[in-house]
Scaffold this active site. Sequence first.
Site, PDB file in Angstrom:
ATOM      1  CG  ASP A 115      13.246   6.568  -3.605  1.00  0.00           C
ATOM      2  OD1 ASP A 115      13.451   7.213  -4.355  1.00  0.00           O
ATOM      3  OD2 ASP A 115      12.133   6.419  -3.389  1.00  0.00           O
ATOM      4  CD  GLU A 185       9.732   9.417  -7.975  1.00  0.00           C
ATOM      5  OE1 GLU A 185       8.807   9.876  -8.595  1.00  0.00           O
ATOM      6  OE2 GLU A 185       9.797   8.308  -7.719  1.00  0.00           O
ATOM      7  CD  GLU A 186      10.190   4.964  -7.787  1.00  0.00           C
ATOM      8  OE1 GLU A 186       8.867   5.103  -7.942  1.00  0.00           O
ATOM      9  OE2 GLU A 186      10.885   4.715  -8.542  1.00  0.00           O
ATOM     10  CB  THR A 347     -17.970 -23.276  -1.042  1.00  0.00           C
ATOM     11  OG1 THR A 347     -17.904 -24.347   0.085  1.00  0.00           O
ATOM     12  CG2 THR A 347     -17.835 -24.212  -2.367  1.00  0.00           C
TER      13      THR A 347
HETATM   14  N1  BES Z   1      10.624   8.194 -12.741  1.00  0.00           N
HETATM   15  C1  BES Z   1       9.163   7.587 -12.524  1.00  0.00           C
HETATM   16  C2  BES Z   1       8.057   8.566 -13.382  1.00  0.00           C
HETATM   17  C3  BES Z   1       8.153   8.388 -14.887  1.00  0.00           C
HETATM   18  C4  BES Z   1       8.909   7.367 -15.167  1.00  0.00           C
HETATM   19  C5  BES Z   1       7.823   9.433 -15.643  1.00  0.00           C
HETATM   20  C6  BES Z   1       8.755   7.434 -16.889  1.00  0.00           C
HETATM   21  C7  BES Z   1       7.746   9.563 -17.025  1.00  0.00           C
HETATM   22  C8  BES Z   1       8.462   8.422 -17.559  1.00  0.00           C
HETATM   23  C9  BES Z   1       8.857   7.733 -11.278  1.00  0.00           C
HETATM   24  O1  BES Z   1       9.759   7.345 -10.347  1.00  0.00           O
HETATM   25  C10 BES Z   1       7.537   7.383 -10.832  1.00  0.00           C
HETATM   26  O2  BES Z   1       7.552   5.988 -10.647  1.00  0.00           O
HETATM   27  N2  BES Z   1       6.403   7.908 -10.298  1.00  0.00           N
HETATM   28  C11 BES Z   1       5.269   7.646  -9.708  1.00  0.00           C
HETATM   29  C12 BES Z   1       4.630   8.171  -8.937  1.00  0.00           C
HETATM   30  C13 BES Z   1       5.094   8.391  -7.428  1.00  0.00           C
HETATM   31  C14 BES Z   1       4.083   9.195  -6.610  1.00  0.00           C
HETATM   32  C15 BES Z   1       5.128   7.094  -6.820  1.00  0.00           C
HETATM   33  C16 BES Z   1       4.469   7.054 -11.203  1.00  0.00           C
HETATM   34  O3  BES Z   1       4.432   7.562 -11.852  1.00  0.00           O
HETATM   35  O4  BES Z   1       3.857   6.012 -10.850  1.00  0.00           O
HETATM   36 MN    MN Z   2      11.769   7.778 -10.955  1.00  0.00          MN
HETATM   37 MN    MN Z   3       9.625   5.145 -10.213  1.00  0.00          MN
END
Ligand code: BES
Ligand code: MN
Ligand code: MN
Length: 489
Positions: A115, A185-186, A347
């Site tokens: 995703d 994941e996202e 306003t």
């Molecule tokens: N792949 C990222 C996390 C990431 C990117 C970690 C680069 C270290 C370096 C992951 O897909 C992501 O975006 N994680 C989210 C948390 C999630 C709970 C939505 C984040 O870190 O904001």
């Molecule tokens: Mn990621």
């Molecule tokens: Mn991400």
Amino acid sequence: MLHKLWSIFCIAFIQILLPLLNQKIYSMLETQNYIKENKQRFLEELIELLKIASVSADPAYKNEVLDCAEAVAKHLKNAGADQVEICTTPGNPIVFGEKIIDKKLPTVLVYGHYDVQPADPIELWKSGPFEPVVKKTEIHPEGAIFARGSADDKGQFFMHLKAFEAMMKTNILPCNVKFIIEGEEEVGSVSLAGFLEENKEKLACDVILISDTSLYNMEQPTVTTGLRGLSYVEVEVEGPNRDLHSGLYGGAVPNPINVLCQMIGSLIDDKGRITVEGFYDNVETVSDAERTEMNKLKDNPEAYKQEIGLKGLQGEEGYTTLERTSIRPTLDVNGIWGGYTGEGAKTVIPSKAFAKISMRLVPYQTPEEITGKFVNHFKKIAPDSVKLKVTPHHGGMPYVLKSDAPEFLAAKKAMEKAFGKEVLPFRSGGSIPITALFEQVLGAKSVLMGFGLSTDAIHSPNEHYGLSNFYKGIESIPYFFKYYTELKK
Ligand code: BES
Ligand code: MN
Ligand code: MN
């Protein structure tokens, strides 16, 4: 008698010796050659995958999400995985596949997510987010592929499918492998958490291998040894029961936007410390030795500022930029709205104001603890004149892998082989909440062997992934399998 012996010999020859003579002895060299010879096709296949708009946050893309799961399953099958399955969940499907060569050998579980984040603001993209193109940039003179998900995480998990294909085709897979590529994941991996609990046996493994993080930079390759946790809340401040004329009422009533801004403004003091009561109670004190070690990564504040167009940096006193973005917790407003934001002037004192606030956590903070402390604190600082609502969102635990762990050492050695340079440990500021859950439910450590760069613009317009990052990743992975298996023997 002689006749019988002769036929036994013939049968033995056909059944045992002939296949042995026929079986080519393959080597890592051939695996690496296979990768070189198929580079262009790997890229073309990734481009096709990036055309699928598998946005998990927006239900309008449900079909694309399903199409993407199917495409991933097809790639796994073609690469040589068995038991390939698109597992339905209450949310988006999880793609599973495996190759078990010998139950006595170790098992690597590869995790990734198909995703992607929404593409907006769409008008800031120089080419369509789902129309991948390869363009040269200053950092990537060899070219980078521009598309949503190119670095996060399609381009990265796809490296594993191709490395697996190469190991299968050249007959060198040294241990068992399982894949779970999820589609949420996202949006917090909600379904995966339940899936882990229900499929402990199926997912049993010795180590989890993930490419979903970044290198420190191209000159200094790193293995990620830490991720921050996350606590996320949405707040609503309600003042008057309707929008008011700001001339007739202004001066005598609480303006929820003013109030919210004051409250938020007080959350960080002039030393850059978060004022939420008890916020630092459980924060791990990182030893001086470890701090010295981590600061070996060269910090270049000038380049750092320039790349993101900043005049100056800001953060907690007494810590370097590297430390502020890894071993220290933070609090940031991610969105704030309310009142009139259209053309021209109106306003008005609005009835309500809103904000979304994220806090990045470090060991040994937990999202439950910090969300609880935030709610209490925010209620305490709200003036009696307004109503306050705080809604917690998904969160996640921080994660650390020790730099003397065999999982880390195998990844370090593998990347050193591919890059021809020393590889250092690096604690990242981002979050992948499922890593802590993997450890809790499957009892296995995760190795974060990510090949992105902080300049990849993930979650942002014009996300891209360097072709050399893509290929270095595919090259490194078979070495990880080799060294990890050797270490476990
Ligand atoms: N792949 C990222 C996390 C990431 C990117 C970690 C680069 C270290 C370096 C992951 O897909 C992501 O975006 N994680 C989210 C948390 C999630 C709970 C939505 C984040 O870190 O904001
Ligand atoms: Mn990621
Ligand atoms: Mn991400």
